[in-house]
Structure formats: structure tokens, C-alpha cells
Design a protein around this motif. Structure first.
Motif, PDB file in Angstrom:
ATOM      1  N   ALA A  99    -108.904-105.587 -75.743  1.00 55.61           N
ATOM      2  CA  ALA A  99    -107.567-106.087 -75.483  1.00 55.61           C
ATOM      3  C   ALA A  99    -106.728-104.838 -74.795  1.00 55.61           C
ATOM      4  O   ALA A  99    -105.858-105.449 -74.137  1.00 55.61           O
ATOM      5  N   GLN A 100    -107.047-103.511 -74.833  1.00 61.37           N
ATOM      6  CA  GLN A 100    -106.445-102.669 -74.049  1.00 61.37           C
ATOM      7  C   GLN A 100    -106.831-102.949 -72.495  1.00 61.37           C
ATOM      8  O   GLN A 100    -105.965-102.798 -71.730  1.00 61.37           O
ATOM      9  N   LYS A 101    -107.937-103.136 -71.967  1.00 62.63           N
ATOM     10  CA  LYS A 101    -108.446-103.693 -70.848  1.00 62.63           C
ATOM     11  C   LYS A 101    -107.652-105.002 -70.417  1.00 62.63           C
ATOM     12  O   LYS A 101    -107.257-104.794 -69.330  1.00 62.63           O
ATOM     13  N   ALA A 102    -107.691-105.858 -71.319  1.00 65.15           N
ATOM     14  CA  ALA A 102    -106.796-107.145 -70.751  1.00 65.15           C
ATOM     15  C   ALA A 102    -105.328-106.715 -70.606  1.00 65.15           C
ATOM     16  O   ALA A 102    -104.635-107.497 -69.648  1.00 65.15           O
ATOM     17  N   LEU A 103    -104.750-105.468 -70.939  1.00 67.33           N
ATOM     18  CA  LEU A 103    -103.382-105.422 -70.652  1.00 67.33           C
ATOM     19  C   LEU A 103    -103.272-104.573 -69.373  1.00 67.33           C
ATOM     20  O   LEU A 103    -102.173-104.399 -69.135  1.00 67.33           O
ATOM     21  N   ASP A 104    -104.268-104.088 -68.862  1.00 65.66           N
ATOM     22  CA  ASP A 104    -104.306-103.305 -67.660  1.00 65.66           C
ATOM     23  C   ASP A 104    -103.638-104.199 -66.565  1.00 65.66           C
ATOM     24  O   ASP A 104    -104.095-105.317 -66.259  1.00 65.66           O
ATOM     25  N   ARG A 108    -105.033-108.144 -65.370  1.00 69.69           N
ATOM     26  CA  ARG A 108    -104.191-108.987 -65.372  1.00 69.69           C
ATOM     27  C   ARG A 108    -103.748-109.730 -64.223  1.00 69.69           C
ATOM     28  O   ARG A 108    -103.992-110.969 -64.219  1.00 69.69           O
ATOM     29  N   ARG A 109    -103.380-108.985 -63.065  1.00 70.53           N
ATOM     30  CA  ARG A 109    -103.391-109.512 -61.710  1.00 70.53           C
ATOM     31  C   ARG A 109    -104.628-110.407 -61.382  1.00 70.53           C
ATOM     32  O   ARG A 109    -104.392-111.433 -60.634  1.00 70.53           O
ATOM     33  N   THR A 115    -107.673-117.463 -61.970  1.00 68.91           N
ATOM     34  CA  THR A 115    -107.208-118.572 -62.551  1.00 68.91           C
ATOM     35  C   THR A 115    -106.431-119.456 -61.654  1.00 68.91           C
ATOM     36  O   THR A 115    -106.616-120.879 -61.773  1.00 68.91           O
ATOM     37  N   SER A 116    -105.664-118.730 -60.825  1.00 64.57           N
ATOM     38  CA  SER A 116    -104.972-119.755 -60.084  1.00 64.57           C
ATOM     39  C   SER A 116    -105.771-120.445 -58.991  1.00 64.57           C
ATOM     40  O   SER A 116    -105.846-121.516 -58.592  1.00 64.57           O
ATOM     41  N   ALA A 117    -106.613-119.590 -58.430  1.00 66.30           N
ATOM     42  CA  ALA A 117    -107.780-119.966 -57.407  1.00 66.30           C
ATOM     43  C   ALA A 117    -108.711-121.094 -58.042  1.00 66.30           C
ATOM     44  O   ALA A 117    -108.994-122.270 -57.498  1.00 66.30           O
ATOM     45  N   GLY A 118    -109.043-120.983 -59.240  1.00 65.21           N
ATOM     46  CA  GLY A 118    -109.880-122.122 -60.012  1.00 65.21           C
ATOM     47  C   GLY A 118    -109.149-123.307 -60.107  1.00 65.21           C
ATOM     48  O   GLY A 118    -109.650-124.341 -60.034  1.00 65.21           O
TER      49      GLY A 118
END
Length: 144
Positions: A99-104, A108-109, A115-118
Motif C-alpha cells: 500500500a505504501q509503495k502504491a502511494l508513491d 502511481r504515474r 493502464t492508459s497504454a493498455g
């Protein structure tokens, strides 16, 4: 003044497990008093935990909160078994780290870009398929 030996004593005292880290059965005292009753209690806790984990595994492919049920079953086991208590603590630590890593912001960028490219690639493939073959829904078949 804090000398080197005092500091070492403080560090060794802080590295010892706290009272809450020592695993103790959560069974009522009257159950712990008799060995056969306590063993039966542990078997019951194991079966209930196994049933909850089994339901969680089923909910991974069926509708429902699969991971929540799996962690709940592990928490049930952790009330009686030291190994499950250790696994649950390890899992909580790893989830917190994730969770801490995902908030980095960098992570996130990166995730947003991937996700946008996919989504763009998926939209292009769907658009190509529709351009090439058109939209034919199963209930619009005229050959039957």
C-alpha cells in the motif's frame, strides 16, 4: 549521559519480543485446563478456519470477497496456532508495504501510464475487429 554499554543494553532489550508477540491460545481457561478438551477445541478451530479459507478460495472465481475470507480464515487459525499468527503478521506487513509503495507518486504515474497504454491498445484491437468483421450479435443471426 548514555554510554555505549547502556545503549547496547537498551538495544538488546528492545529487540526482545514484546508480551503481545508471544502467541497464547485464545481458548477459555476451562478448555485449556483439560488436554483432551483443548485438543478438541484446536481441531474445531482448524476446521472452521479451513472452511472459511475454502469459501474464500471459491470466492476468488465466484462472486464474493475472496481475499477477505481467506484472511479471515487465517485470523481464525491465528487464535490457536503460532504458525498462523506468524503468517498473518507477515501478510499484514507485506500488504502495508504494498500500500505504501502504491502511494508513491512515481509508481502511481507508471501504473496510470501502463493502464492508459493498455486501454488504447485494447480499443485499437476492438476497433480493428469491428471494422474488419462488423458487429454481429448472437441473437441477430439470420441463418438459423
Amino acid at each position: 549521559m548514555n554510554t555505549g554499554s547502556d545503549r547496547e543494553a537498551n538495544e538488546s532489550a528492545s529487540s526482545e519480543p514484546a508480551a503481545e508477540d508471544v502467541h497464547v491460545s485464545k481458548a477459555p481457561a476451562f478448555i485449556k485446563a483439560r488436554r483432551s478438551l483443548h485438543l478438541s477445541w484446536q481441531v474445531g478451530v482448524f476446521i472452521v478456519g479451513l472452511a472459511v479459507i475454502g469459501a474464500g478460495v471459491a470466492m476468488l472465481v465466484l462472486p464474493g470477497p475472496g481475499w477477505v475470507a481467506i484472511f479471515a480464515g487465517l485470523a481464525i487459525w491465528a487464535t490457536e496456532f503460532a504458525w498462523a499468527h506468524l503468517v498473518l503478521r507477515w501478510t499484514k506487513r507485506k500488504v502495508t508495504e504494498a500500500a505504501q509503495k502504491a502511494l508513491d507518486p512515481k509508481v502511481r504515474r507508471r501504473n496510470i501510464i501502463l493502464t492508459s497504454a493498455g486501454l488504447v491498445i485494447a480499443a485499437a484491437l476492438i476497433g480493428f475487429y469491428l471494422w474488419k468483421y462488423g458487429l454481429v450479435l448472437p441473437w441477430d443471426l439470420k441463418d438459423q
